[in-house]
Write a protein that holds these residues in place. Structure first.
Motif, short mmCIF file in Angstrom:
data_model
loop_
_atom_site.label_atom_id
_atom_site.label_comp_id
_atom_site.label_asym_id
_atom_site.label_seq_id
_atom_site.Cartn_x
_atom_site.Cartn_y
_atom_site.Cartn_z
N UNK A 74 0.30 -10.98 -1.90
CA UNK A 74 0.43 -10.97 -3.64
C UNK A 74 1.63 -9.70 -3.72
N UNK A 75 1.71 -9.34 -3.76
CA UNK A 75 2.59 -7.57 -3.41
C UNK A 75 4.12 -8.41 -3.07
N UNK A 76 4.20 -9.65 -2.95
CA UNK A 76 5.39 -9.92 -1.77
C UNK A 76 5.74 -10.80 -2.87
N UNK A 77 5.13 -11.60 -3.97
CA UNK A 77 5.18 -13.00 -4.64
C UNK A 77 5.74 -12.25 -5.77
N UNK A 78 4.83 -10.98 -6.47
CA UNK A 78 5.69 -10.50 -7.00
C UNK A 78 6.69 -9.61 -6.91
N UNK A 93 -3.34 -16.59 -5.38
CA UNK A 93 -2.87 -14.96 -5.47
C UNK A 93 -3.71 -14.33 -6.32
N UNK A 94 -3.77 -13.16 -5.57
CA UNK A 94 -3.99 -12.12 -6.44
C UNK A 94 -3.68 -11.53 -7.29
N UNK A 95 -3.96 -10.55 -8.18
CA UNK A 95 -3.76 -10.04 -9.24
C UNK A 95 -2.58 -9.15 -9.00
N UNK A 98 -4.82 -5.67 -8.87
CA UNK A 98 -6.15 -6.08 -7.66
C UNK A 98 -5.67 -6.06 -5.99
N UNK A 99 -4.51 -6.25 -6.34
CA UNK A 99 -3.37 -5.69 -5.11
C UNK A 99 -2.93 -4.73 -4.98
N UNK A 100 -2.72 -4.06 -5.95
CA UNK A 100 -2.06 -2.49 -5.90
C UNK A 100 -3.71 -1.40 -5.35
N UNK A 103 -4.52 -1.88 -1.96
CA UNK A 103 -2.68 -0.98 -1.15
C UNK A 103 -3.71 -0.09 -0.90
N UNK A 104 -3.81 1.09 -2.15
CA UNK A 104 -3.81 1.87 -2.27
C UNK A 104 -4.95 2.20 -1.81
N UNK A 105 -5.92 1.58 -1.62
CA UNK A 105 -7.63 1.91 -1.27
C UNK A 105 -7.05 2.48 0.27
#
Length: 203
Positions: A74-78, A93-95, A98-100, A103-105
């Motif tokens: 999802x972050x690649x798509x962003x 795709x996740x928003x 939500x993707x961030x 990833x951070x968690x």
């Protein structure tokens, strides 16, 4: 691919476990614990010292890595905007929020310590390694930190989605005229364009 940073290579390799199956669909190299076991064993050094000969994935680790991969893609798509994402991601795709969060968690699940390696005849290298024994969260945490390093680093600006027929890969653009992830994709795209130009209109 030219020499790339370890975070970049590992993160791309994770994203590329979603691939075209050669028959018009999409294959998932991480669809079972056996697939994740094989994949991790190919990356023992990058995954913070996970034993390469005896480690076995379990269902918890598989779910964590697959969840993280969805966030990474999802972050690649962003990252490739205003270009289109990989066709494999376009409808699921996740928003970004939500993707961030995922990833951070995942990155925070296992604390790390700094480790210095200095091979004979080589240069000293610093790396972060899990501070605790490799549990179910360790692989996803290591992958998440690699993804953070890549997405916040200089290689992100070269990220592209390949839109050749039947390709669902992301790649790093290595020179200004590069449009495809590999020569075979360029060949397929040129053939498809040729057929489209010479297609006889239906009455």
């Amino acid at each position: 691919m030219p020499d790339t940073r370890p975070d970049t290579r590992l993160t791309l390799d994770l994203a590329l476990t979603i691939r075209h199956d050669g028959q018009g669909g999409v294959a998932d190299d991480l669809d079972a614990t056996e697939g994740l076991t094989r994949w991790v064993r190919v990356h023992p050094d990058t995954l913070g010292g996970v034993p390469d000969g005896h480690w076995q994935a379990d269902a918890v680790t598989l779910a964590a890595v697959r969840s993280l991969r969805a966030a990474v893609r999802a972050l690649f798509a962003h990252a490739v905007r205003p270009g289109e994402p990989s066709p494999a991601d376009a409808r699921r795709l996740l928003s970004v929020t939500e993707a961030l969060e995922r990833l951070n968690a995942a990155a925070a699940a296992v604390p790390t310590v700094a480790v210095l390696a200095w091979p004979e005849g080589g240069e000293p290298m610093a790396a972060d390694r899990p501070a605790t024994a490799a549990g179910p969260e360790a692989v996803a945490a290591t992958l998440a930190r690699a993804a953070i390093g890549f997405l916040a680093g200089p290689d992100r600006s070269s990220l592209r989605a390949c839109h050749a027929p039947r390709c669902v890969r992301y790649f790093l653009k290595e020179h200004p005229r590069q449009e495809w992830c590999k020569p075979s994709c360029g060949n397929r795209a040129r053939v498809a364009r040729h057929h489209e130009r010479h297609r006889v209109p239906q009455p």
